[in-house]
Design an enzyme around this catalytic site. Structure first.
Site: not given
Ligand SMILES: NC(=O)c1ccc[n+]([C@@H]2O[C@H](COP(=O)([O-])OP(=O)(O)OC[C@H]3O[C@@H](n4cnc5c(N)ncnc54)[C@H](OP(=O)(O)O)[C@@H]3O)[C@@H](O)[C@H]2O)c1
Length: 284
Positions: A10, A14, A166
């Site tokens: 991913g 983000g 989630y």
């Molecule tokens: N943002 C927050 O506040 C927060 C808080 C706690 C934990 N987290 C965790 O942080 C991590 C990163 O999230 P983020 O906030 O940076 O979100 P994000 O910007 O949406 O990034 C998520 C990444 O995961 C990829 N992804 C989604 N489905 C996938 C699949 N089937 N196969 C391969 N890759 C896939 C997305 O690809 P696409 O761009 O193609 O969709 C994107 O590159 C996640 O594990 C999330 O649960 C985030």
């Protein structure tokens, strides 16, 4: 980080993108493991330009497909004998029930089970010595609201609550970290983390209109992805944690106690055994 290979899932958006950029900036060979290779290549080019590090590659992988994970790991292992740091970062949020290609609830499948399979398949390249390899699982403080319902991991129940699903997937990330440490702690270190509340597009991609609108309103008050990458970068690079394993860190790189359920060894063992059976046909 020169001569270190980092595989991060991913990494096209983000927190993952910001983490990849910072690690490339420190000279690591970074592999962006993403489901859309065109997006990943675009980001790889941008990272090479901003950091001057041309050792940035992409690996197509869809974590919602065990066949894709198997193919990706075979491709990766054919070219790379070792991974120094694996960052299981990719994640999805949805409030509508969807199933993965293999029939698992999508958030459980992508956020946890796919990373379980990826990690196990990469073990030949990861297992080395406790001081030289690190597996980092991006969880969330929301794991504290999670419970594991083994009777509903394939969306068997009619009602669906996206935030519960989630939280369950993020609880699974912590349980996995603890059990991976118990089983392989002699050969690697593994830790998990909460990155903070980070203003990414996580809840704008698959979430419904209401959730997406609320998330968009909230985002300006959240921390930026560059800041949200700090604990992943710390766990990947800092000598302070070279002997630390099986722990949960917060967005300030401080050790925190995960929820009581997340510390339940019996539950972690049960999840591991369930997951091993679920991915058995796709192990290499
Ligand atoms: N943002 C927050 O506040 C927060 C808080 C706690 C934990 N987290 C965790 O942080 C991590 C990163 O999230 P983020 O906030 O940076 O979100 P994000 O910007 O949406 O990034 C998520 C990444 O995961 C990829 N992804 C989604 N489905 C996938 C699949 N089937 N196969 C391969 N890759 C896939 C997305 O690809 P696409 O761009 O193609 O969709 C994107 O590159 C996640 O594990 C999330 O649960 C985030």
């Amino acid at each position: 980080m020169k001569d270190k290979t980092v595989l991060i899932t991913g990494a096209n958006d983000g927190i993952g993108r910001a983490t990849a950029e910072r690690l490339a900036g420190r000279g690591a060979h970074v592999v962006l493991a993403c489901r859309d290779d065109a997006k990943a290549q675009h980001v790889a080019k941008a990272i090479m330009e901003s950091t001057g590090n041309h050792n940035v590659d992409t690996l197509p992988i869809d974590l919602a497909s065990m066949a894709s994970i198997k193919a990706a790991t075979e491709e990766f292992l054919a070219e790379h004998p070792k991974v120094d740091v694996l960052i299981n970062n990719a994640g999805v949020y949805t409030d509508r029930l969807e199933l993965s290609e293999d029939g698992y609830e999508l958030q459980f499948a992508v956020n946890y089970l796919g990373h379980f399979l990826l990690t196990l398949n990469l073990l030949p390249a990861i297992q080395c010595c406790r001081h030289c390899t690190r597996v980092i699982n991006v969880s969330s403080a929301l794991h504290k609201k999670g419970v594991l319902d083994f009777t509903n991991l394939k969306g068997e129940k009619k009602s669906y609550n996206g935030s519960e699903a989630y939280a369950q997937s993020k609880l699974a990330n912590v349980l996995f970290t603890m059990e991976l440490d118990r089983r392989f702690g002699r050969d690697l270190t593994t830790n998990c983390l909460h990155p903070g509340v980070v203003g990414t597009r996580l809840a704008n991609k698959k979430a419904g209109a209401f959730t997406s609108a609320v998330w968009s309103m909230y985002k300006p008050f959240a921390i930026k992805p560059e800041q949200g990458a700090s604990t992943s970068v710390y766990l990947a690079t800092s000598p302070e944690v070279k002997d630390v394993s099986g722990r949960y860190f917060d967005e300030n790189q401080c050790l925190q106690k995960p929820s009581a359920i997340a510390r339940n060894e019996q539950l972690a063992r049960r999840l591991w055994e369930y997951s091993e059976a679920a991915v058995a046909d796709f192990r290499i």
